[in-house]
Design a protein around this motif. Structure first.
Motif, PDB file in Angstrom:
ATOM      1  N   VAL A  11     -56.456   9.364 -80.418  1.00  0.00           N
ATOM      2  CA  VAL A  11     -58.044   9.210 -80.442  1.00  0.00           C
ATOM      3  C   VAL A  11     -58.463   7.708 -80.707  1.00  0.00           C
ATOM      4  CG1 VAL A  11     -59.890   9.911 -81.600  1.00  0.00           C
ATOM      5  CG2 VAL A  11     -58.426  11.483 -80.937  1.00  0.00           C
ATOM      6  N   LEU A  12     -57.861   7.045 -81.777  1.00  0.00           N
ATOM      7  CA  LEU A  12     -58.242   5.856 -82.188  1.00  0.00           C
ATOM      8  C   LEU A  12     -57.834   4.632 -80.977  1.00  0.00           C
ATOM      9  CD1 LEU A  12     -57.050   5.379 -86.085  1.00  0.00           C
ATOM     10  CD2 LEU A  12     -59.530   5.587 -84.803  1.00  0.00           C
ATOM     11  N   GLN A  13     -56.802   4.862 -80.207  1.00  0.00           N
ATOM     12  CA  GLN A  13     -56.287   4.078 -79.057  1.00  0.00           C
ATOM     13  C   GLN A  13     -57.517   4.056 -78.079  1.00  0.00           C
ATOM     14  OE1 GLN A  13     -52.401   2.818 -78.004  1.00  0.00           O
ATOM     15  NE2 GLN A  13     -51.983   5.293 -78.736  1.00  0.00           N
ATOM     16  N   GLY A  14     -58.204   5.425 -77.830  1.00  0.00           N
ATOM     17  CA  GLY A  14     -59.437   5.421 -77.065  1.00  0.00           C
ATOM     18  C   GLY A  14     -60.653   4.717 -77.441  1.00  0.00           C
ATOM     19  N   ASP A  15     -61.036   4.960 -78.963  1.00  0.00           N
ATOM     20  CA  ASP A  15     -62.019   4.306 -79.427  1.00  0.00           C
ATOM     21  C   ASP A  15     -62.016   4.153 -80.892  1.00  0.00           C
ATOM     22  OD1 ASP A  15     -64.708   3.810 -80.211  1.00  0.00           O
ATOM     23  OD2 ASP A  15     -65.570   5.439 -79.709  1.00  0.00           O
ATOM     24  N   ALA A  16     -61.642   2.785 -81.298  1.00  0.00           N
ATOM     25  CA  ALA A  16     -61.301   2.554 -82.741  1.00  0.00           C
ATOM     26  C   ALA A  16     -62.681   2.671 -83.404  1.00  0.00           C
ATOM     27  CB  ALA A  16     -60.735   1.222 -82.896  1.00  0.00           C
ATOM     28  N   ASN A  17     -63.816   2.963 -82.853  1.00  0.00           N
ATOM     29  CA  ASN A  17     -65.393   2.677 -83.560  1.00  0.00           C
ATOM     30  C   ASN A  17     -65.665   4.226 -83.908  1.00  0.00           C
ATOM     31  OD1 ASN A  17     -65.886  -0.037 -83.827  1.00  0.00           O
ATOM     32  ND2 ASN A  17     -66.693  -0.122 -81.699  1.00  0.00           N
ATOM     33  N   ILE A  47     -50.466   1.189 -87.079  1.00  0.00           N
ATOM     34  CA  ILE A  47     -51.580   0.367 -86.595  1.00  0.00           C
ATOM     35  C   ILE A  47     -51.720  -1.054 -87.068  1.00  0.00           C
ATOM     36  CG2 ILE A  47     -54.168   0.532 -86.643  1.00  0.00           C
ATOM     37  CD1 ILE A  47     -53.964   3.498 -87.216  1.00  0.00           C
ATOM     38  N   VAL A  48     -51.479  -1.758 -86.015  1.00  0.00           N
ATOM     39  CA  VAL A  48     -51.304  -3.287 -86.136  1.00  0.00           C
ATOM     40  C   VAL A  48     -52.762  -3.823 -86.586  1.00  0.00           C
ATOM     41  CG1 VAL A  48     -50.715  -5.451 -85.391  1.00  0.00           C
ATOM     42  CG2 VAL A  48     -49.273  -3.357 -84.908  1.00  0.00           C
ATOM     43  N   LYS A  49     -53.743  -3.481 -85.967  1.00  0.00           N
ATOM     44  CA  LYS A  49     -55.093  -4.029 -86.304  1.00  0.00           C
ATOM     45  C   LYS A  49     -56.092  -3.249 -85.089  1.00  0.00           C
ATOM     46  CE  LYS A  49     -54.294  -8.096 -83.504  1.00  0.00           C
ATOM     47  NZ  LYS A  49     -54.640  -9.773 -83.374  1.00  0.00           N
ATOM     48  N   ARG A  50     -57.257  -3.282 -85.303  1.00  0.00           N
ATOM     49  CA  ARG A  50     -58.317  -2.977 -84.601  1.00  0.00           C
ATOM     50  C   ARG A  50     -59.239  -3.869 -83.865  1.00  0.00           C
ATOM     51  NH1 ARG A  50     -60.573   1.956 -88.461  1.00  0.00           N
ATOM     52  NH2 ARG A  50     -59.053   1.908 -89.596  1.00  0.00           N
ATOM     53  N   VAL A  51     -59.382  -4.020 -82.578  1.00  0.00           N
ATOM     54  CA  VAL A  51     -60.156  -5.097 -82.154  1.00  0.00           C
ATOM     55  C   VAL A  51     -60.844  -4.547 -80.874  1.00  0.00           C
ATOM     56  CG1 VAL A  51     -57.783  -6.460 -82.184  1.00  0.00           C
ATOM     57  CG2 VAL A  51     -58.116  -5.225 -80.128  1.00  0.00           C
ATOM     58  N   ALA A  52     -61.739  -5.709 -80.498  1.00  0.00           N
ATOM     59  CA  ALA A  52     -62.600  -5.377 -79.289  1.00  0.00           C
ATOM     60  C   ALA A  52     -61.952  -5.891 -78.065  1.00  0.00           C
ATOM     61  CB  ALA A  52     -63.732  -6.123 -79.721  1.00  0.00           C
ATOM     62  N   LEU A  53     -62.084  -4.897 -77.133  1.00  0.00           N
ATOM     63  CA  LEU A  53     -61.366  -5.361 -75.732  1.00  0.00           C
ATOM     64  C   LEU A  53     -62.259  -6.038 -75.216  1.00  0.00           C
ATOM     65  CD1 LEU A  53     -59.362  -2.108 -75.403  1.00  0.00           C
ATOM     66  CD2 LEU A  53     -58.581  -4.120 -76.227  1.00  0.00           C
ATOM     67  N   VAL A  54     -62.061  -7.103 -74.387  1.00  0.00           N
ATOM     68  CA  VAL A  54     -63.064  -7.871 -73.585  1.00  0.00           C
ATOM     69  C   VAL A  54     -62.682  -8.071 -72.113  1.00  0.00           C
ATOM     70  CG1 VAL A  54     -64.052 -10.166 -73.274  1.00  0.00           C
ATOM     71  CG2 VAL A  54     -63.498  -9.211 -75.729  1.00  0.00           C
TER      72      VAL A  54
END
Length: 155
Positions: A11-17, A47-54
């Protein structure tokens, strides 16, 4: 990792927000145990980090190049210098040491051909290389950052 941890990762890989409340509901937990599992997954390095994909093309980076590199030198000092130099180049998005007839593979993202030419010149001037082959992507058909989280091994 149990099945719930694996669901959390998917789930987090699809949407970390996603909110903790919604995530907990989707994986069948209450909020506090869900949050503790996320913290444990972060602390253990899963979980290494949470980022915004651009979208690269939306910020003027429209050219993706896969660069294959062959080298005549395979010594430790050479590799250390080469790895440090390539890792410091912001155009390099991914950098792999390969098995087979190619020694290294890079994924490079730049604005255009002129920008790639500048990158290429910087690459070949910095350290001796045997062969550099550039392959230009014409279209991105699939791109994902989400790994398929394997099911638990069957006992």
């Amino acid at each position: 990792m149990d099945a719930i941890d694996r669901k959390i990762l998917t789930v987090l890989q699809g949407d970390a927000n996603i909110s903790i409340a919604e995530l907990a509901d989707r994986v069948g937990l209450s909020q506090t145990p869900c949050w503790k599992r996320i913290q444990r997954l972060e602390q253990s390095g899963v979980i290494v980090k949470r980022v915004a994909l651009v979208a690269p093309e939306k910020i003027g980076l429209g050219l993706t190049v896969f660069v294959q590199i062959e080298t005549a030198d395979h010594s430790g000092p050479w590799l250390e210098k080469f790895a440090q130099m390539v890792a410091s180049m912001p155009e390099v998005m991914e950098f792999y040491r390969m098995a087979g007839d190619v020694d290294y593979m890079l994924r490079v993202v730049v604005a255009d051909m002129a920008a790639y030419d500048g990158f290429y010149k910087k690459l070949i001037e910095t350290i001796p290389l045997k062969n550099v082959t550039s392959r230009f992507a014409m279209e991105r058909i699939k791109s994902t950052t989400a790994y398929r989280v394997p099911d638990l091994p069957k006992a």
